[in-house]
Enzyme design. Sequence first.
Site, PDB file in Angstrom:
ATOM      1  N   ARG A 139       0.795  -1.233   0.000  1.00 26.54           N
ATOM      2  CA  ARG A 139       0.000   0.000   0.000  1.00 26.54           C
ATOM      3  C   ARG A 139       0.829   1.287   0.000  1.00 26.54           C
ATOM      4  O   ARG A 139       0.396   2.297  -0.528  1.00 26.54           O
ATOM      5  CB  ARG A 139      -1.031  -0.021   1.126  1.00 26.54           C
ATOM      6  CG  ARG A 139      -2.059  -1.145   0.910  1.00 26.54           C
ATOM      7  CD  ARG A 139      -3.264  -1.039   1.821  1.00 26.54           C
ATOM      8  NE  ARG A 139      -4.045   0.142   1.554  1.00 26.54           N
ATOM      9  CZ  ARG A 139      -4.027   1.245   2.287  1.00 26.54           C
ATOM     10  NH1 ARG A 139      -3.276   1.314   3.364  1.00 26.54           N
ATOM     11  NH2 ARG A 139      -4.745   2.274   1.958  1.00 26.54           N
ATOM     12  N   CYS A 191      13.562  -7.052  -5.060  1.00 32.31           N
ATOM     13  CA  CYS A 191      14.475  -6.360  -5.960  1.00 32.31           C
ATOM     14  C   CYS A 191      13.702  -5.256  -6.653  1.00 32.31           C
ATOM     15  O   CYS A 191      13.287  -5.390  -7.815  1.00 32.31           O
ATOM     16  CB  CYS A 191      15.040  -7.330  -6.980  1.00 32.31           C
ATOM     17  SG  CYS A 191      16.060  -8.551  -6.182  1.00 32.31           S
TER      18      CYS A 191
END
Length: 439
Positions: free
Chosen positions: A337, A368
Amino acid sequence: MTTVQEKMLSDNLSRDSSGELCLGGVGLSRMAEKYGTPLYLYDEDRIRSRCREYKSAMLDSFGVRSRVLYASKAASFKRIYEIMAEEGMGIDVVSMGEIYTAKKAGFPLSEAYFHSNNKTDADIEYAIGEGVGYFVVDNSEELYAISDIATRLGKRQKILLRLTPGIDPHTYAQVNTGMVDSKFGSAIETGQAKEITALALSLDGIELMGFHCHIGSMVFDEGVYIDSARVMLDFVAEMSRELGYLASEIDLGGGFGVRYIEEHPTLDIGGVIARISEFMTEYADELGIPLPIVAMEPGRSIVADAGVTVYTVGTVKRIPGYKSYVSVDGGMTDNPRYALYGSPYTILPVASPVGEDFELCSVVGRCCESGDILQEGVRMPRGIRRGELIACLVTGAYNYSMASNYNRIPRPPVVMLSGGVDSLAVRREMPDDVSALDV
Ligand SMILES: *Cc1c(COP(=O)(O)O)cnc(C)c1O
């Protein structure tokens, strides 16, 4: 001396005598030890008390001609639907997967409302076949498809039409849904809403029960609900005059704001609903129409502050003259979020409160992806290091349900606390689960 300035966001969070953070009176480190981290912990008693708060507010204000639906996209797994069935709540569902899960939980699907702006023919056939009580219909293509499929199956499907009342909820743009140019619903302002009402009344296999709107999320201003109730009642009166159709139900959607950070207010749900009801009762009277059954469909505000996520700190990177990065064993895969909306969260150390001696950190995940950030500008005790536990508060809504397997990271388990007793609701994913569908 360290003076401790820590206010808890909600009354199910506390610190015990040793300073440890607790949810529903249960210390988080014991749960982390038992179930591992990252871990979603839910205070089931809080979920139930929120359901009761909404139900009694609606009953007190609107009487028996009211419904409360839990918008289950906020947190969707079997145990939640069992709780909703036990609490006598209706539910909103938005996909075949949610319908299937609710059915597996034994939830009575006659009390389910099926939303979505693009239901496929397969979705429609499945939901009608399973006896889903209501469809909330977004557009005319869907209306034709439901009519065809219901007629073929020899059924008459109850529906509400989703309208866009043209109200700006003054929250985040990403969660505004009631404006005329939204992807959702038919606009009242452009005449589309009237057209689709006439169409719904003309089609076989469809029983039009009334109208729905949902104006957005994280709404703290009750005036927004009053404005949309006014527009919806005006439309009910207009359809009564012009098409001789009297709606028996209107659904005002969800969207009540919750307290993620200290600056957010705490909404008085009972008071807000009472004032909406007072307005609607008077206004329907003024318009000379009977007040339809009124439904509301909160999601976030039922489950958000029931949840916390517990993480273990891994790498701590200190960049002299800049800031520190505290990496945890979860991240955007269990809570996207902040990455998606920049949503604020409160993150605290589990062992003891942050004192005067703190460092400002970005708490980041292990993906990553530079955007894999849980929160920036977080106060952490100076010298925080690998192996310590931290907790992100108010993660009960749109965290587990939005979780992904990006980087093939397995999703955390969901553990429920009821009367201080823990039980597993969703087990931890293992590498085998993550690769289970590969052929
Ligand atoms: C998401 C949604 C809700 C619930 O919104 P919250 O902000 O979680 O209360 C209700 N109704 C509809 C149609 C929704 O899309």
